[in-house]
Design a protein around this motif. Sequence first.
Motif, PDB file in Angstrom:
ATOM      1  N   GLU A  43      21.872 -43.013  71.613  1.00 50.55           N
ATOM      2  CA  GLU A  43      21.277 -42.896  72.941  1.00 50.55           C
ATOM      3  C   GLU A  43      20.055 -43.805  73.074  1.00 50.55           C
ATOM      4  O   GLU A  43      19.851 -44.446  74.118  1.00 50.55           O
ATOM      5  CB  GLU A  43      20.890 -41.430  73.194  1.00 50.55           C
ATOM      6  N   TYR A  44      19.253 -43.877  72.018  1.00 49.80           N
ATOM      7  CA  TYR A  44      18.074 -44.745  72.028  1.00 49.80           C
ATOM      8  C   TYR A  44      18.480 -46.211  72.113  1.00 49.80           C
ATOM      9  O   TYR A  44      17.848 -47.006  72.824  1.00 49.80           O
ATOM     10  CB  TYR A  44      17.247 -44.484  70.773  1.00 49.80           C
ATOM     11  N   GLU A  45      19.538 -46.576  71.410  1.00 46.49           N
ATOM     12  CA  GLU A  45      20.035 -47.952  71.446  1.00 46.49           C
ATOM     13  C   GLU A  45      20.459 -48.334  72.868  1.00 46.49           C
ATOM     14  O   GLU A  45      20.155 -49.430  73.347  1.00 46.49           O
ATOM     15  CB  GLU A  45      21.203 -48.103  70.486  1.00 46.49           C
ATOM     16  N   ARG A  46      21.144 -47.418  73.546  1.00 45.00           N
ATOM     17  CA  ARG A  46      21.534 -47.684  74.937  1.00 45.00           C
ATOM     18  C   ARG A  46      20.305 -47.813  75.835  1.00 45.00           C
ATOM     19  O   ARG A  46      20.265 -48.668  76.739  1.00 45.00           O
ATOM     20  CB  ARG A  46      22.444 -46.563  75.445  1.00 45.00           C
ATOM     21  N   HIS A  47      19.307 -46.988  75.583  1.00 45.37           N
ATOM     22  CA  HIS A  47      18.067 -47.060  76.364  1.00 45.37           C
ATOM     23  C   HIS A  47      17.404 -48.426  76.220  1.00 45.37           C
ATOM     24  O   HIS A  47      16.993 -49.038  77.225  1.00 45.37           O
ATOM     25  CB  HIS A  47      17.116 -45.955  75.909  1.00 45.37           C
ATOM     26  N   LEU A  48      17.303 -48.915  75.004  1.00 43.64           N
ATOM     27  CA  LEU A  48      16.661 -50.207  74.767  1.00 43.64           C
ATOM     28  C   LEU A  48      17.433 -51.348  75.416  1.00 43.64           C
ATOM     29  O   LEU A  48      16.837 -52.261  76.023  1.00 43.64           O
ATOM     30  CB  LEU A  48      16.539 -50.463  73.264  1.00 43.64           C
ATOM     31  N   ALA A  49      18.761 -51.303  75.305  1.00 46.10           N
ATOM     32  CA  ALA A  49      19.580 -52.405  75.800  1.00 46.10           C
ATOM     33  C   ALA A  49      19.753 -52.365  77.313  1.00 46.10           C
ATOM     34  O   ALA A  49      19.635 -53.409  77.979  1.00 46.10           O
ATOM     35  CB  ALA A  49      20.946 -52.374  75.119  1.00 46.10           C
ATOM     36  N   LEU A  50      20.004 -51.189  77.872  1.00 52.69           N
ATOM     37  CA  LEU A  50      20.368 -51.100  79.283  1.00 52.69           C
ATOM     38  C   LEU A  50      19.173 -50.817  80.195  1.00 52.69           C
ATOM     39  O   LEU A  50      19.041 -51.435  81.256  1.00 52.69           O
ATOM     40  CB  LEU A  50      21.436 -50.013  79.481  1.00 52.69           C
ATOM     41  N   GLU A  51      18.318 -49.900  79.788  1.00 54.16           N
ATOM     42  CA  GLU A  51      17.194 -49.532  80.650  1.00 54.16           C
ATOM     43  C   GLU A  51      16.009 -50.482  80.483  1.00 54.16           C
ATOM     44  O   GLU A  51      15.364 -50.851  81.474  1.00 54.16           O
ATOM     45  CB  GLU A  51      16.762 -48.092  80.369  1.00 54.16           C
ATOM     46  N   ARG A  52      15.728 -50.892  79.256  1.00 53.61           N
ATOM     47  CA  ARG A  52      14.604 -51.796  79.036  1.00 53.61           C
ATOM     48  C   ARG A  52      15.016 -53.252  79.031  1.00 53.61           C
ATOM     49  O   ARG A  52      14.167 -54.136  79.141  1.00 53.61           O
ATOM     50  CB  ARG A  52      13.894 -51.449  77.723  1.00 53.61           C
ATOM     51  N   GLY A  53      16.320 -53.517  78.900  1.00 56.33           N
ATOM     52  CA  GLY A  53      16.816 -54.883  78.974  1.00 56.33           C
ATOM     53  C   GLY A  53      16.345 -55.777  77.839  1.00 56.33           C
ATOM     54  O   GLY A  53      16.191 -56.986  78.033  1.00 56.33           O
ATOM     55  N   LEU A  54      16.150 -55.200  76.649  1.00 49.50           N
ATOM     56  CA  LEU A  54      15.693 -55.999  75.517  1.00 49.50           C
ATOM     57  C   LEU A  54      16.844 -56.847  74.969  1.00 49.50           C
ATOM     58  O   LEU A  54      18.014 -56.524  75.157  1.00 49.50           O
ATOM     59  CB  LEU A  54      15.141 -55.100  74.420  1.00 49.50           C
TER      60      LEU A  54
END
Length: 337
Positions: A43-54
């Motif tokens: 879930e954290y990985e998805r947050h970083l990639a999709l929500e934060r756009g890193l």
Amino acid sequence: MSSASARRDAASRASGHRKGPQRPDLRAVREGLPGPERALVAEYERHLALERGLSPHTVRAYVGDVVSLLGFLTAAEDGDRGLADLDIGLLRAWLAGQRADGAGRTTLARRAAAARTFTAWAHRQGALTADPGGRLAAPRAHRTLPGVLRADQADELMQAAAMGAEQRDPVALRDRALVELLYASGIRVSELCGLDVGAVDFGRRVVSVIGKGDKERTVPFGVPAAEALTTWLDAGRPELAGPKSEQALFLGVRGSRLDPRAARRVVHEAVAAVPGALDMGPHGLRHSAATHLLEGGADLRSVQELLGHATLATTQLYTHVTVDRLKAIHDRAHPRA
């Protein structure tokens, strides 16, 4: 072997307690995490990639640090612990273990930042009742730069690349264009490999680059780079292009988009041909370009924009390089130094 023992073994390998020069097997650590922690990492990985756009590279680094932390946490010898047990003492113990295994100040600072980012997110998600990372400190990273080419060495590098391209071999034409554009523009190797043919505007001699955080910027390049790019596109790229090429500006020998690792090899080999030059890759050319711009009179704001730095403080590091070089020259040349 029990699941707890397996986790302890994998976490030990990841944290550096292993024989030989093996790389940490973070994939094994991640797969060995208890179900709730493993799901939280995803879930954290998805947050970083999709929500934060890193960028994918940044996501991998942050997730790898979190996996290492959770592997340490859940592999205790005195019984398994879960995320709910995470406190400032365990965070410090994790960093201390990294330090004992030889991690440098810069690495420790990055891992501490990754841990703080994760615990703040986990607290917001309700996975932690409090945020222990807010109290976590780490050694300040050494903000240093690798060596740079002298201006005459950069000129020798470009001359050598041009000579190599005289036989019109498509790979040599590509390598010349690659080295010329990296030094002319100061862009990152990931940015260079992500370029499409349409990103190059020969009329204005600029290239549109997608940098960190998916931010686009326009970077100029000079006449030599324009000539090298034109030759590559006219005589080199058509020889390598194939079904996998699409619109990629730089291609590998099999016709697909050039991989950053291949671009790094090209630069290392090219710089090795320059007598007295320090070994460096694309990032060294980026540093060299910035240093030479400042030595030539460019202002910091312009260099910041060209390099795509988020803050001026990062760009100011290059002034330290130029001042240090001036001091060294003064010491060698001035009669009363």
